[in-house]
Design an enzyme around this catalytic site. Structure first.
Site, mmCIF file in Angstrom:
data_model
loop_
_atom_site.group_PDB
_atom_site.id
_atom_site.type_symbol
_atom_site.label_atom_id
_atom_site.label_comp_id
_atom_site.label_asym_id
_atom_site.label_seq_id
_atom_site.Cartn_x
_atom_site.Cartn_y
_atom_site.Cartn_z
ATOM 1 N N ALA A 183 0.859 -1.190 0.000
ATOM 2 C CA ALA A 183 0.000 0.000 0.000
ATOM 3 C C ALA A 183 0.891 1.235 0.000
ATOM 4 O O ALA A 183 2.106 1.144 0.185
ATOM 5 C CB ALA A 183 -0.887 0.017 1.241
ATOM 6 N N LYS A 184 0.304 2.367 -0.213
ATOM 7 C CA LYS A 184 1.020 3.630 -0.039
ATOM 8 C C LYS A 184 -0.011 4.719 0.159
ATOM 9 O O LYS A 184 -1.144 4.615 -0.317
ATOM 10 C CB LYS A 184 1.876 3.955 -1.271
ATOM 11 C CG LYS A 184 3.021 4.887 -0.985
ATOM 12 C CD LYS A 184 4.181 4.165 -0.343
ATOM 13 C CE LYS A 184 5.316 5.092 0.008
ATOM 14 N NZ LYS A 184 6.483 4.323 0.495
#
Ligand code: NAD
Length: 423
Positions: free
Chosen positions: A110-111
């Protein structure tokens, strides 16, 4: 097939996609799996209203992209920067999936990012942005869902605010919701040094593989923040000669070696500009230092530093990518032809997420490890992962970067097949 042209060379999403496609083709990945992994799982955009110190109401835009939850909860940093884009966050989220799979830790990728300029915000404004961003994402993050961490523009304090806000919403203290926290709030020993230390472990392995000795190895490091400064001190202590250093203000090059402990004190103790370090060496631009004589080049600053326009000028035998995406896809081929041994970002800088994984484990156990235990386990993961990537490269006749992608994609694809697709 994505073909990277000079026009879109600096688009990191396309760079990441191009490498994914080469690796997927080499693996003979079935079309369905290919499509599944190419796209993110979820993209969330939040509009963050914040009362500014001057009494005005401002609205900031924030993103969180979940690329994959196939091998475990998503994991990835939160970036506060003025030039954050959804495309950038997408690319960084995908890289996290591949990075976690390369070092075989049970996370997906994720980011997150918020478009803002931390240098122009007060502590109070930063806190309000962080808390509202976290509150908007409460149902999407959590120890079993998505575990954020610091990235550019965020730090231990930001993570403490994320942890507190999430805990207030779920009505109990939940330290394992973020990593990179202060030690007193469930952080891990060795996390601050982890990415730089991991770079040292893979450099040691590369030297052993290439029959080189650290005392004859000159290193240039671009970036003197968390990754660069920690890599510098670790490599210095291990006996490498650091001949070049740079930060956003400029660079120093010194054939005799830069005194790294004294430079750390200069920059972090005395808060003086790196290029003004007395007796530090010849002053250069932070870009020019990349092309000076050395055996190891360690970019640890920002993306797109080594491109098709300048890769032919790299003099290093080993490129150890401390930063995410410092080399463009178009530069890969040039480096390969020159015989540069590349330790790709998704392997070289994976020490950070590995110790973040240890932090998450310790928080969930409520039992904390000694720093020596953290470091030993990190060394084990980095050395083993290096061996696996190099073996994969040799077996499949591809370069280390494509090998790392292939290894990662193969692991995610295998887990996906076992899980099946929920209808
Ligand atoms: P940081 O903000 O602590 O440090 C960044 C450094 O780069 C600073 O010294 C800054 O002056 C310098 N810099 C910025 N722009 C520059 C430029 N144009 N030229 C030269 N120097 C420049 O950030 P960090 O945490 O050290 O992260 C650096 C890179 O490593 C990023 O790509 C990040 O995504 C990646 N990374 C960080 C970690 C981590 O654990 N911190 C883990 C994996 C990857």
């Amino acid at each position: 097939m994505v073909t990277i042209t000079a026009r879109n060379e600096l688009n990191i999403y396309e760079s990441a996609e191009a490498r994914f496609e080469v690796a997927a083709q080499k693996l003979g990945l079935e079309e369905g799996l290919y499509k599944y992994m190419k796209y993110p799982n979820k993209e969330i955009t939040v509009y963050i209203p914040v009362a500014m110190d001057n009494g005005h109401l401002e609205v900031f835009i924030g993103y969180r992209v979940h690329h994959s939850i196939v091998r475990g909860p998503c994991k990835g940093g939160i970036r506060f920067a003025p030039d954050v884009t959804l495309n950038e966050v997408r690319a960084l989220a995908a890289w996290m999936t591949w990075k976690c799979a390369v070092v075989n830790i049970p996370f997906g990728g994720a980011k997150g990012g918020v478009i803002c300029d931390p240098s122009k915000l007060s502590m109070g404004e930063m806190e309000r942005i962080t808390r509202r961003y976290t509150a908007e994402l409460t149902e999407w993050i959590g120890p079993e869902r998505d575990v954020p961490a610091p990235d550019l523009g965020t730090n231990e304090q930001t993570m403490a605010w994320v942890m507190d806000t999430y805990s207030m919403h779920v009505r109990h203290t939940t330290t394992a919701v973020v990593t990179g926290k202060p030690l007193d709030l469930g952080g891990s020993h060795g996390r601050k040094e982890a990415t730089g230390r991991g770079c040292q472990f893979v450099c040691d392995k590369a030297l052993a593989k290439l029959g080189m000795k650290c005392e004859n190895t000159r290193v240039i490091i671009q970036g003197f923040g968390n990754v660069g400064s920690m890599a510098a001190i670790m490599l210095h202590r291990a006996g490498y000669k650091i001949v070049g250093v740079a930060d956003i203000y400029g660079a120093l090059y010194n054939e005799k070696g830069v005194d790294i402990p004294a430079l750390l004190d200069w920059v972090y103790g005395k808060h003086k500009p790196l290029p003004e370090f007395p007796g530090g060496g010849t002053k250069l631009s932070a870009h020019e230092v990349l092309f000076q004589p050395c055996e190891i080049l360690l970019p640890a600053a920002v993306e797109n530093q080594i491109t098709s326009q300048n890769a032919h000028r790299v003099e290093a035998r080993i490129l150890c990518e401390g930063a995410n995406g410092p080399t463009t896809a178009m530069a890969d081929e040039i480096l390969e032809k020159k015989g540069v041994f590349v330790i790709p970002d998704i392997l070289a800088n994976a020490g950070g997420v590995t110790v973040s994984y240890f932090e998450w484990v310790q928080d969930r156990q409520g039992f904390f490890w000694r720093e020596s235990e953290v470091n030993e386990r990190l060394q084990d993961v980095m050395e083993h992962s290096f061996d696996e990537v190099v073996r994969y490269a040799e077996t499949h006749g591809v370069n280390n970067r494509i090998a790392a992608y292939m290894l990662a994609i193969d692991r995610v694809a295998f887990a996906l097949k076992l899980r099946g697709i929920y209808a």
